[in-house]
Design a protein around this motif. Structure first.
Motif, PDB file in Angstrom:
ATOM      1  N   LEU A 116       0.601  -1.156   0.022  1.00  0.00           N
ATOM      2  CA  LEU A 116       0.224   0.090  -0.243  1.00  0.00           C
ATOM      3  C   LEU A 116       0.949   1.124   0.315  1.00  0.00           C
ATOM      4  O   LEU A 116       1.791   1.136   0.238  1.00  0.00           O
ATOM      5  CB  LEU A 116      -0.555   0.128   1.245  1.00  0.00           C
ATOM      6  CG  LEU A 116      -1.906  -0.962   0.995  1.00  0.00           C
ATOM      7  CD1 LEU A 116      -2.874  -0.877   2.790  1.00  0.00           C
ATOM      8  CD2 LEU A 116      -2.995  -1.001   0.116  1.00  0.00           C
ATOM      9  N   LYS A 117       0.391   2.164  -0.885  1.00  0.00           N
ATOM     10  CA  LYS A 117       1.211   3.206  -0.785  1.00  0.00           C
ATOM     11  C   LYS A 117       0.430   4.430   0.540  1.00  0.00           C
ATOM     12  O   LYS A 117      -0.158   5.309   0.426  1.00  0.00           O
ATOM     13  CB  LYS A 117       1.230   4.048  -2.412  1.00  0.00           C
ATOM     14  CG  LYS A 117       1.923   5.710  -1.848  1.00  0.00           C
ATOM     15  CD  LYS A 117       1.691   6.147  -3.771  1.00  0.00           C
ATOM     16  CE  LYS A 117       2.243   5.116  -4.908  1.00  0.00           C
ATOM     17  NZ  LYS A 117       1.430   5.902  -6.209  1.00  0.00           N
ATOM     18  N   VAL A 118       1.957   4.357   0.585  1.00  0.00           N
ATOM     19  CA  VAL A 118       1.034   5.295   2.283  1.00  0.00           C
ATOM     20  C   VAL A 118       2.065   6.646   2.313  1.00  0.00           C
ATOM     21  O   VAL A 118       3.460   7.412   2.366  1.00  0.00           O
ATOM     22  CB  VAL A 118       2.184   4.424   3.944  1.00  0.00           C
ATOM     23  CG1 VAL A 118       1.410   5.667   4.926  1.00  0.00           C
ATOM     24  CG2 VAL A 118       0.944   3.742   3.844  1.00  0.00           C
ATOM     25  N   LEU A 119       2.014   8.122   2.526  1.00  0.00           N
ATOM     26  CA  LEU A 119       1.865   9.290   2.729  1.00  0.00           C
ATOM     27  C   LEU A 119       2.224   9.780   3.741  1.00  0.00           C
ATOM     28  O   LEU A 119       0.849  10.102   5.231  1.00  0.00           O
ATOM     29  CB  LEU A 119       1.689  10.032   2.748  1.00  0.00           C
ATOM     30  CG  LEU A 119       1.756  11.180   2.133  1.00  0.00           C
ATOM     31  CD1 LEU A 119       3.399  11.669   1.477  1.00  0.00           C
ATOM     32  CD2 LEU A 119       0.852  12.104   1.575  1.00  0.00           C
ATOM     33  N   TYR A 120       3.448   9.910   5.274  1.00  0.00           N
ATOM     34  CA  TYR A 120       3.187  10.083   6.399  1.00  0.00           C
ATOM     35  C   TYR A 120       3.866  11.689   6.069  1.00  0.00           C
ATOM     36  O   TYR A 120       5.307  12.147   5.905  1.00  0.00           O
ATOM     37  CB  TYR A 120       4.212   9.147   7.169  1.00  0.00           C
ATOM     38  CG  TYR A 120       4.550   9.937   8.411  1.00  0.00           C
ATOM     39  CD1 TYR A 120       4.199   8.940   9.384  1.00  0.00           C
ATOM     40  CD2 TYR A 120       5.553  10.599   8.685  1.00  0.00           C
ATOM     41  CE1 TYR A 120       4.256   9.422  11.156  1.00  0.00           C
ATOM     42  CE2 TYR A 120       5.970  11.301  10.488  1.00  0.00           C
ATOM     43  CZ  TYR A 120       4.595  10.600  11.321  1.00  0.00           C
ATOM     44  OH  TYR A 120       5.137  10.734  13.036  1.00  0.00           O
ATOM     45  N   LYS A 140      12.166   0.551   7.239  1.00  0.00           N
ATOM     46  CA  LYS A 140      12.335   0.079   5.622  1.00  0.00           C
ATOM     47  C   LYS A 140      11.488  -0.202   5.000  1.00  0.00           C
ATOM     48  O   LYS A 140      12.190  -0.393   3.335  1.00  0.00           O
ATOM     49  CB  LYS A 140      14.142  -0.641   5.958  1.00  0.00           C
ATOM     50  CG  LYS A 140      15.396  -0.302   7.245  1.00  0.00           C
ATOM     51  CD  LYS A 140      16.410  -1.801   7.381  1.00  0.00           C
ATOM     52  CE  LYS A 140      16.781  -1.150   7.766  1.00  0.00           C
ATOM     53  NZ  LYS A 140      18.503  -2.155   8.240  1.00  0.00           N
ATOM     54  N   SER A 141      10.414   0.331   4.653  1.00  0.00           N
ATOM     55  CA  SER A 141       9.426  -0.091   3.927  1.00  0.00           C
ATOM     56  C   SER A 141       9.931   0.755   2.187  1.00  0.00           C
ATOM     57  O   SER A 141      10.387   1.820   2.629  1.00  0.00           O
ATOM     58  CB  SER A 141       8.384   0.586   4.651  1.00  0.00           C
ATOM     59  OG  SER A 141       7.754  -0.195   3.242  1.00  0.00           O
ATOM     60  N   ASN A 142       9.667   0.178   1.325  1.00  0.00           N
ATOM     61  CA  ASN A 142       9.821   0.855  -0.407  1.00  0.00           C
ATOM     62  C   ASN A 142       8.764   1.760  -0.234  1.00  0.00           C
ATOM     63  O   ASN A 142       9.410   2.480  -1.602  1.00  0.00           O
ATOM     64  CB  ASN A 142      10.287  -0.043  -1.396  1.00  0.00           C
ATOM     65  CG  ASN A 142      10.839   0.643  -2.200  1.00  0.00           C
ATOM     66  OD1 ASN A 142      11.372   1.797  -2.260  1.00  0.00           O
ATOM     67  ND2 ASN A 142      10.990  -0.183  -3.341  1.00  0.00           N
ATOM     68  N   GLU A 143       6.866   1.520  -0.122  1.00  0.00           N
ATOM     69  CA  GLU A 143       6.196   2.467  -0.345  1.00  0.00           C
ATOM     70  C   GLU A 143       5.880   3.284   1.003  1.00  0.00           C
ATOM     71  O   GLU A 143       4.688   3.506   0.620  1.00  0.00           O
ATOM     72  CB  GLU A 143       5.696   1.341  -0.248  1.00  0.00           C
ATOM     73  CG  GLU A 143       5.368   0.601  -1.708  1.00  0.00           C
ATOM     74  CD  GLU A 143       5.097   0.923  -2.684  1.00  0.00           C
ATOM     75  OE1 GLU A 143       4.272   2.251  -2.953  1.00  0.00           O
ATOM     76  OE2 GLU A 143       6.204   1.014  -4.202  1.00  0.00           O
ATOM     77  N   LEU A 144       6.556   3.711   2.203  1.00  0.00           N
ATOM     78  CA  LEU A 144       6.151   4.497   2.296  1.00  0.00           C
ATOM     79  C   LEU A 144       7.319   5.948   2.090  1.00  0.00           C
ATOM     80  O   LEU A 144       8.539   6.238   2.547  1.00  0.00           O
ATOM     81  CB  LEU A 144       7.050   4.393   4.136  1.00  0.00           C
ATOM     82  CG  LEU A 144       7.325   5.367   5.222  1.00  0.00           C
ATOM     83  CD1 LEU A 144       5.496   5.454   5.465  1.00  0.00           C
ATOM     84  CD2 LEU A 144       7.358   4.647   6.742  1.00  0.00           C
ATOM     85  N   TYR A 145       6.546   6.837   2.124  1.00  0.00           N
ATOM     86  CA  TYR A 145       6.572   8.206   1.322  1.00  0.00           C
ATOM     87  C   TYR A 145       6.619   9.333   2.994  1.00  0.00           C
ATOM     88  O   TYR A 145       5.802   9.371   3.420  1.00  0.00           O
ATOM     89  CB  TYR A 145       5.566   8.497   0.117  1.00  0.00           C
ATOM     90  CG  TYR A 145       6.440   8.218  -0.577  1.00  0.00           C
ATOM     91  CD1 TYR A 145       6.385   8.301  -1.859  1.00  0.00           C
ATOM     92  CD2 TYR A 145       5.350   6.593  -0.958  1.00  0.00           C
ATOM     93  CE1 TYR A 145       6.558   7.668  -2.903  1.00  0.00           C
ATOM     94  CE2 TYR A 145       5.364   5.585  -1.679  1.00  0.00           C
ATOM     95  CZ  TYR A 145       6.044   6.238  -3.269  1.00  0.00           C
ATOM     96  OH  TYR A 145       6.905   5.743  -4.031  1.00  0.00           O
TER      97      TYR A 145
END
Length: 454
Positions: A116-120, A140-145
């Motif tokens: 899932l694409k997550v924006l923090y 270290k997730s690759n989809e965490l922005y």
């Protein structure tokens, strides 16, 4: 040309007035009115657009179960009702330093690991500060922005470009919109920002977490309408000097508000506590007066808690009554019952009652535990460490029935307790247990005879 006007807005309840007053007439708080500048349009264009209203019978409305996404944190899933509902707006409040940001960035990492694409978005920390904390938490997730921004218009543009599945805003009091001239965190700003985030969440079916600061009274700062607008309100409770944290739902449109989640704060972040009963009873003294175990129910979860009482002779004219983790007024009632029905004269004694672990429980089933622990400490008599008690106590000294009795007894038996003292009314229909003795009582005198020998 728009005219600039000023008004005074209460930062506690949102009451508005054209002039300053020392005391808010709505909530009776002092020095909470703050001046805010707003624009008033001289001409307002109202478009007359009508849409056909579709009226349906309630019985004809078809519903489908909400699609939920697991957060990867079982304790959080429990509180949310099974997971995150798409398009939901979730408000998380708690004291400073309690672990709100840690919980949300760990949850964001777990959701990102599910593709899932997550924006923090953080309005309090820079990108480097977020990176330092994420390295400590081994994220270290690759989809965490991540985005360090406080302007709502920029945030909205980023969301429209990135199209995330999950949005986290930390915190709502730091974000502002240029459309309103008041300072970030004011009543007008918080109300407007929450409205914009709600529209984003609903139109894009994007689950949104927002962090809210709390006041010194423990409620979420800003107008009360903030809690009314969101779908779920979670409070993160606990003492900063204790390692255990309790996540509690006070509002949930998609689940129960009776569930709690328990976490332990460690060097690697927040860790779930799978067996809270064992955790809360660790280090319990074997032979000591004033200590008793009570099986409690939070939502659907049985949990054994230890109630400790210390009764000592006062050195002042007025005896002290201190309750930590319990309802103070309930403790006073139980001590009055002891004085009236059991003849314990405690008018010259201080009483301190505490729930071990730094958590708060306020259900009526703790009444019998309060009575037994206070009487044990007053008489300095040890109680059997393998006995649990439970029951609601009335003002005439009777012990009344409680709910979920079988769950409570099973939890006590699982942790090795050999005797359970329960209300006699709960014996009806109760099955026999081979590993724990169940005894029914009618009043507090019967309980004291069993537990501390009269």
């Amino acid at each position: 040309m728009a005219k600039l006007k000023s008004k005074y807005v209460c930062q506690e309840c949102g009451y508005e007035t054209p002039k300053w007053m020392g005391k808010c007439p709505a909530c009776n708080e002092w020095n909470t009115l703050v001046e805010e500048i707003y624009e008033k349009n001289s001409k307002v264009n109202i478009s007359k657009e009508y849409s056909e209203t579709k009226i349906k019978k309630l019985i004809d409305v078809k519903i489908e179960e909400e699609e939920r996404v697991s957060t990867g944190v079982d304790e959080l899933n429990r509180v949310l009702g099974g997971g995150v509902v798409k398009g939901s707006l979730i408000l998380v409040g708690g004291d400073p330093g309690i672990g709100k940001s840690t919980l949300l960035i760990q949850t964001a990492n777990n959701l990102a690991n599910k593709k899932l694409k997550v924006l923090y978005i953080s309005g309090e920390e820079s990108d480097k500060q977020i990176k330092i904390r994420s390295d400590r938490l081994e994220i270290k997730s690759n989809e965490l922005y991540i985005l360090s921004e406080t302007n709502m218009e920029i945030i909205r543009n980023v969301v429209e470009d990135l199209k995330p599945d999950i949005l986290v805003v930390d915190s709502i009091q730091t974000v502002y919109t240029p459309e309103i001239t008041s300072a970030p965190g004011s009543v007008s700003q918080v109300r407007e920002i929450t409205s914009k985030l709600m529209k984003l969440a609903k139109t894009r079916e994007m689950a949104t977490f927002i962090v809210g600061h709390v006041t010194k009274q423990g409620s979420i700062a800003g107008p009360r309408v903030l809690e009314h607008m969101v779908d779920t309100v979670l409070y993160f409770e606990g003492e900063r000097h204790h390692t255990y944290r309790v996540l509690r739902a006070v509002k949930n449109r998609f689940g129960s508000t009776n569930e709690i989640g328990i976490f332990e704060m460690r060097d690697v972040g927040l860790v779930e506590v799978k067996n809270p009963s064992e955790m809360l009873l660790s280090g319990r003294p074997e032979k000591s007066s004033g200590s008793i175990v009570v099986p409690s129910i939070e939502g659907t979860r049985p949990m054994l808690i230890e109630i400790q009482a210390l009764v000592s002779q006062t050195v002042f004219g007025m005896p002290r009554r201190v309750a930590t983790g319990l309802d103070y007024n309930r403790v006073i009632l139980m001590m009055a019952v002891l004085e009236k029905k059991a003849g314990l004269q405690m008018q010259n004694y201080d009483a301190f009652i505490n729930i071990i672990g730094g958590i708060q429980i306020k259900e009526p089933a703790l009444d019998l535990g309060i009575v037994c622990s206070v009487a044990s400490s007053f008489r300095d008599v040890e109680m059997d460490s393998k006995t649990v008690v439970m029951g609601e106590v009335g003002l005439t000294g009777e012990v009344r029935t409680i709910s979920f009795i079988e769950k409570r007894i099973k939890e006590a038996a699982k942790l090795g307790f050999k005797r359970a003292v329960i209300p006699r009314a709960n014996l009806k229909g109760l099955k026999n247990y081979s590993d724990i003795e169940v005894i029914g009582i009618d009043n507090v005198l019967d309980a004291l005879d069993l537990v501390i020998g009269g």
